[in-house]
Design a protein around this motif. Structure first.
Motif, PDB file in Angstrom:
ATOM      1  N   SER A   1      -1.152  -1.285  -1.110  1.00 13.29           N
ATOM      2  CA  SER A   1      -1.592  -2.136   0.368  1.00 13.29           C
ATOM      3  C   SER A   1      -1.026  -2.162   1.697  1.00 13.29           C
ATOM      4  O   SER A   1       0.143  -2.093   1.490  1.00 13.29           O
ATOM      5  CB  SER A   1      -2.112  -3.308  -0.485  1.00 13.29           C
ATOM      6  OG  SER A   1      -0.849  -4.249  -0.322  1.00 13.29           O
ATOM      7  N   THR A   2      -1.497  -1.669   2.815  1.00 16.71           N
ATOM      8  CA  THR A   2      -1.051  -3.249   4.288  1.00 16.71           C
ATOM      9  C   THR A   2      -1.558  -4.341   4.614  1.00 16.71           C
ATOM     10  O   THR A   2      -2.608  -4.281   4.416  1.00 16.71           O
ATOM     11  CB  THR A   2      -0.742  -1.677   4.909  1.00 16.71           C
ATOM     12  OG1 THR A   2      -2.254  -0.695   5.167  1.00 16.71           O
ATOM     13  CG2 THR A   2      -0.057  -0.327   4.165  1.00 16.71           C
ATOM     14  N   TYR A   3      -0.962  -4.765   5.266  1.00 20.57           N
ATOM     15  CA  TYR A   3      -1.516  -5.509   6.278  1.00 20.57           C
ATOM     16  C   TYR A   3      -0.545  -6.877   6.542  1.00 20.57           C
ATOM     17  O   TYR A   3       0.948  -5.686   6.767  1.00 20.57           O
ATOM     18  CB  TYR A   3      -1.986  -7.031   4.555  1.00 20.57           C
ATOM     19  CG  TYR A   3      -0.706  -7.157   3.642  1.00 20.57           C
ATOM     20  CD1 TYR A   3       0.543  -8.369   4.516  1.00 20.57           C
ATOM     21  CD2 TYR A   3      -0.701  -6.528   2.670  1.00 20.57           C
ATOM     22  CE1 TYR A   3       1.167  -8.993   3.330  1.00 20.57           C
ATOM     23  CE2 TYR A   3       0.874  -7.185   1.835  1.00 20.57           C
ATOM     24  CZ  TYR A   3       1.430  -8.214   2.032  1.00 20.57           C
ATOM     25  OH  TYR A   3       2.928  -8.580   1.964  1.00 20.57           O
TER      26      TYR A   3
ATOM     27  N   LYS B   1       4.199  -6.162   9.785  1.00 23.43           N
ATOM     28  CA  LYS B   1       2.991  -5.186   8.926  1.00 23.43           C
ATOM     29  C   LYS B   1       4.102  -5.251   7.711  1.00 23.43           C
ATOM     30  O   LYS B   1       5.309  -5.001   7.549  1.00 23.43           O
ATOM     31  CB  LYS B   1       2.851  -4.255   9.600  1.00 23.43           C
ATOM     32  CG  LYS B   1       2.102  -4.745  10.599  1.00 23.43           C
ATOM     33  CD  LYS B   1       1.454  -3.206  11.032  1.00 23.43           C
ATOM     34  CE  LYS B   1       0.558  -2.857  12.631  1.00 23.43           C
ATOM     35  NZ  LYS B   1      -0.908  -3.726  11.791  1.00 23.43           N
TER      36      LYS B   1
ATOM     37  N   ALA C   1       3.721  -3.353   3.753  1.00 26.91           N
ATOM     38  CA  ALA C   1       2.601  -1.832   2.638  1.00 26.91           C
ATOM     39  C   ALA C   1       4.169  -1.966   1.980  1.00 26.91           C
ATOM     40  O   ALA C   1       5.113  -2.443   1.283  1.00 26.91           O
ATOM     41  CB  ALA C   1       3.145  -0.303   3.781  1.00 26.91           C
TER      42      ALA C   1
ATOM     43  N   LYS D   1       8.463  -3.753   5.109  1.00 21.14           N
ATOM     44  CA  LYS D   1       8.423  -4.912   5.805  1.00 21.14           C
ATOM     45  C   LYS D   1       8.861  -4.813   7.159  1.00 21.14           C
ATOM     46  O   LYS D   1       9.951  -4.764   7.233  1.00 21.14           O
ATOM     47  CB  LYS D   1       8.373  -6.143   5.019  1.00 21.14           C
ATOM     48  CG  LYS D   1       8.144  -7.537   6.158  1.00 21.14           C
ATOM     49  CD  LYS D   1       8.347  -8.743   5.031  1.00 21.14           C
ATOM     50  CE  LYS D   1       9.399  -9.225   5.126  1.00 21.14           C
ATOM     51  NZ  LYS D   1       9.833 -10.384   4.286  1.00 21.14           N
TER      52      LYS D   1
END
Length: 191
Positions: A36-38, A46, A48, A78
């Motif tokens: 995931s990435t957020y 951000k 990943a 991060k």
């Protein structure tokens, strides 16, 4: 042997926000992988991440959660306004249980983690390797206590000084500590 007691308001607030999303869940997986990435909400940035493992069980009822995982590997990158970090690690198993942000407990089996980072707040860059025989932690609200057996190796350098540690024994020079020598989690401040 390492142990610490501290207060983590950031983790506490994130758990508090997560626990608002009440709901029930019960699941098991023989094998799993997630990527995931957020965007981070508390501090702009951000993330990943990817992880994979064998054996995962989770149950959630309201704000109560119990989660157990067998052998696994993970990688995380991060970037925030406070700095950047990349780490990869693996564990033979871990489990945690929590009642929202109120209380929780976690255990982790033997593990290894490699980490590199750069912090804009302190002008520090570093690299670490941690080998752990296992750890246990518990929290009540933002107060957390952790105990475990780790052998850390790493170096860091920045505006606050330099430090190096090999197999749990190290030296720090500069910053608030002046000169300190650590041996398997114990510190001796020389000046």
């Amino acid at each position: 042997m390492s142990s610490n007691i501290g207060v983590s308001l950031d983790g506490y607030l994130n758990d508090k926000i997560d626990s608002i999303e009440d709901g029930d869940e019960c699941m098991t997986e023989a094998y799993y992988s997630e990527a995931s990435t957020y965007d981070l909400k508390t501090i702009p940035g951000k993330v990943a991440s990817a992880n994979a493992g064998v054996g995962h069980a989770r149950v959630k009822h309201g704000i109560m959660v119990a989660d157990a995982r067998g052998p696994q590997a993970e990688a995380i990158a991060k970037a925030t306004i406070l700095g950047v970090e990349a780490k990869a690690g693996s564990s033979l198993g871990q489990a945690h249980a929590k009642v929202g942000p109120l209380a929780g407990a976690a255990v982790q089996g033997p593990n290894v983690e490699a980490r590199v980072y750069g912090k804009t707040t302190t002008g520090t860059v570093g690299a670490e390797l941690t080998l752990g025989a296992g750890s246990a932690s518990a929290n009540i609200g933002p107060l957390t206590a952790t105990a475990g057996l780790n052998i850390d190796t790493g170096v860091s350098a920045g505006l606050g000084g330099v430090s190096a540690k090999v197999l749990g024994t190290g030296v720090s020079l500069g910053g608030r500590e002046g000169l300190s020598v650590s041996f398997l989690g114990s510190k001796l401040r020389l000046f």
